[in-house]
Write a protein that holds these residues in place. Structure first.
Motif, PDB file in Angstrom:
ATOM      1  N   ARG A  27       8.661  -5.238  53.766  1.00  0.00           N
ATOM      2  CA  ARG A  27       9.861  -6.029  53.464  1.00  0.00           C
ATOM      3  C   ARG A  27      11.071  -5.098  53.330  1.00  0.00           C
ATOM      4  O   ARG A  27      12.172  -5.446  53.741  1.00  0.00           O
ATOM      5  N   ILE A  28      10.856  -3.918  52.797  1.00  0.00           N
ATOM      6  CA  ILE A  28      11.928  -2.916  52.759  1.00  0.00           C
ATOM      7  C   ILE A  28      12.302  -2.520  54.188  1.00  0.00           C
ATOM      8  O   ILE A  28      13.487  -2.347  54.504  1.00  0.00           O
ATOM      9  N   PHE A  29      11.300  -2.425  55.077  1.00  0.00           N
ATOM     10  CA  PHE A  29      11.581  -2.103  56.474  1.00  0.00           C
ATOM     11  C   PHE A  29      12.442  -3.191  57.127  1.00  0.00           C
ATOM     12  O   PHE A  29      13.334  -2.885  57.923  1.00  0.00           O
ATOM     13  N   MET A  49      13.846   3.653  47.811  1.00  0.00           N
ATOM     14  CA  MET A  49      12.869   2.650  47.359  1.00  0.00           C
ATOM     15  C   MET A  49      11.594   2.733  48.193  1.00  0.00           C
ATOM     16  O   MET A  49      10.479   2.672  47.660  1.00  0.00           O
ATOM     17  N   GLY A  50      11.747   2.872  49.505  1.00  0.00           N
ATOM     18  CA  GLY A  50      10.596   2.961  50.396  1.00  0.00           C
ATOM     19  C   GLY A  50       9.740   4.187  50.118  1.00  0.00           C
ATOM     20  O   GLY A  50       8.514   4.101  50.075  1.00  0.00           O
ATOM     21  N   HIS A 101      -1.284   3.988  56.664  1.00  0.00           N
ATOM     22  CA  HIS A 101      -0.802   5.183  57.361  1.00  0.00           C
ATOM     23  C   HIS A 101       0.371   4.823  58.278  1.00  0.00           C
ATOM     24  O   HIS A 101       1.369   5.556  58.343  1.00  0.00           O
ATOM     25  N   GLY A 102       0.237   3.706  58.993  1.00  0.00           N
ATOM     26  CA  GLY A 102       1.309   3.253  59.882  1.00  0.00           C
ATOM     27  C   GLY A 102       2.607   3.006  59.134  1.00  0.00           C
ATOM     28  O   GLY A 102       3.698   3.291  59.655  1.00  0.00           O
ATOM     29  N   CYS A 103       2.511   2.493  57.924  1.00  0.00           N
ATOM     30  CA  CYS A 103       3.711   2.295  57.100  1.00  0.00           C
ATOM     31  C   CYS A 103       4.388   3.629  56.815  1.00  0.00           C
ATOM     32  O   CYS A 103       5.619   3.738  56.855  1.00  0.00           O
ATOM     33  N   TYR A 122       9.470  -6.404  62.167  1.00  0.00           N
ATOM     34  CA  TYR A 122       8.984  -6.037  60.839  1.00  0.00           C
ATOM     35  C   TYR A 122       8.563  -7.269  60.040  1.00  0.00           C
ATOM     36  O   TYR A 122       7.659  -7.187  59.211  1.00  0.00           O
ATOM     37  N   ARG A 123       9.202  -8.398  60.277  1.00  0.00           N
ATOM     38  CA  ARG A 123       8.776  -9.630  59.605  1.00  0.00           C
ATOM     39  C   ARG A 123       7.348  -9.996  60.017  1.00  0.00           C
ATOM     40  O   ARG A 123       6.542 -10.419  59.191  1.00  0.00           O
ATOM     41  N   TRP A 124       7.016  -9.841  61.292  1.00  0.00           N
ATOM     42  CA  TRP A 124       5.648 -10.101  61.755  1.00  0.00           C
ATOM     43  C   TRP A 124       4.688  -9.030  61.242  1.00  0.00           C
ATOM     44  O   TRP A 124       3.566  -9.331  60.832  1.00  0.00           O
ATOM     45  N   PHE A 125       5.142  -7.778  61.285  1.00  0.00           N
ATOM     46  CA  PHE A 125       4.331  -6.668  60.777  1.00  0.00           C
ATOM     47  C   PHE A 125       3.984  -6.889  59.307  1.00  0.00           C
ATOM     48  O   PHE A 125       2.893  -6.533  58.851  1.00  0.00           O
TER      49      PHE A 125
END
Length: 145
Positions: A27-29, A49-50, A101-103, A122-125
């Motif tokens: 969500r930060i993404f 924050m991330g 890890h992908g995050c 990113y919404r789908w991710f």
């Protein structure tokens, strides 16, 4: 029996906490992908924050995984015939680790200014950890095979 229940309870708490971070980090993404280039302070705040959430989420993942291993190897959860559900669950846990890890990779791309994906992507991710958690919980509770 007491130790088994304590370990299982702690495992559930740490898994829930780990997933809370995996629910919020993408969500930060989404927000980072929507930041206009001139909003330097907003971008810096979201990156901070991330980074903090990624660090905290990683710290929570370690005891979640360690306690899960203890349940499996120490208490024998899922051993014997008719425990195919555990193999499916462990495969999904590997997918969750890959997602985590992908995050981290995506966060580093944002930090380097190399993001090429839209906020819609990113919404789908962001939906993946919800589906993974649902599948894992169903496997553990229902034990379909």
């Amino acid at each position: 029996m007491l130790w088994f229940n304590v370990v299982k309870s702690l495992h559930i708490v740490f898994v829930a906490s780990w997933f809370a971070g995996l629910f919020y980090l993408p969500r930060i993404f989404v927000n980072l992908a929507m930041v206009p280039p001139e909003s330097i302070a907003e971008r810096a705040r979201l990156l901070l924050m991330g980074r903090k959430l990624m660090r905290f989420t990683t710290i929570l993942a370690i005891p979640a995984l360690a306690l899960g291993l203890w349940l499996w190897l120490g208490f024998g959860v899922g051993r014997g015939p008719g425990n195919g559900w555990l193999h499916a669950k462990l495969a999904l846990v590997l997918v969750v680790i890959g997602y985590h890890h992908g995050c981290g990779v995506l966060l580093r791309r944002f930090e380097a200014g190399e993001n090429r994906r839209s906020h819609r992507w990113y919404r789908w991710f962001n939906e993946a950890p919800v589906l993974l958690l649902l599948a894992i919980v169903l496997l553990v509770v229902v034990r379909p095979f």
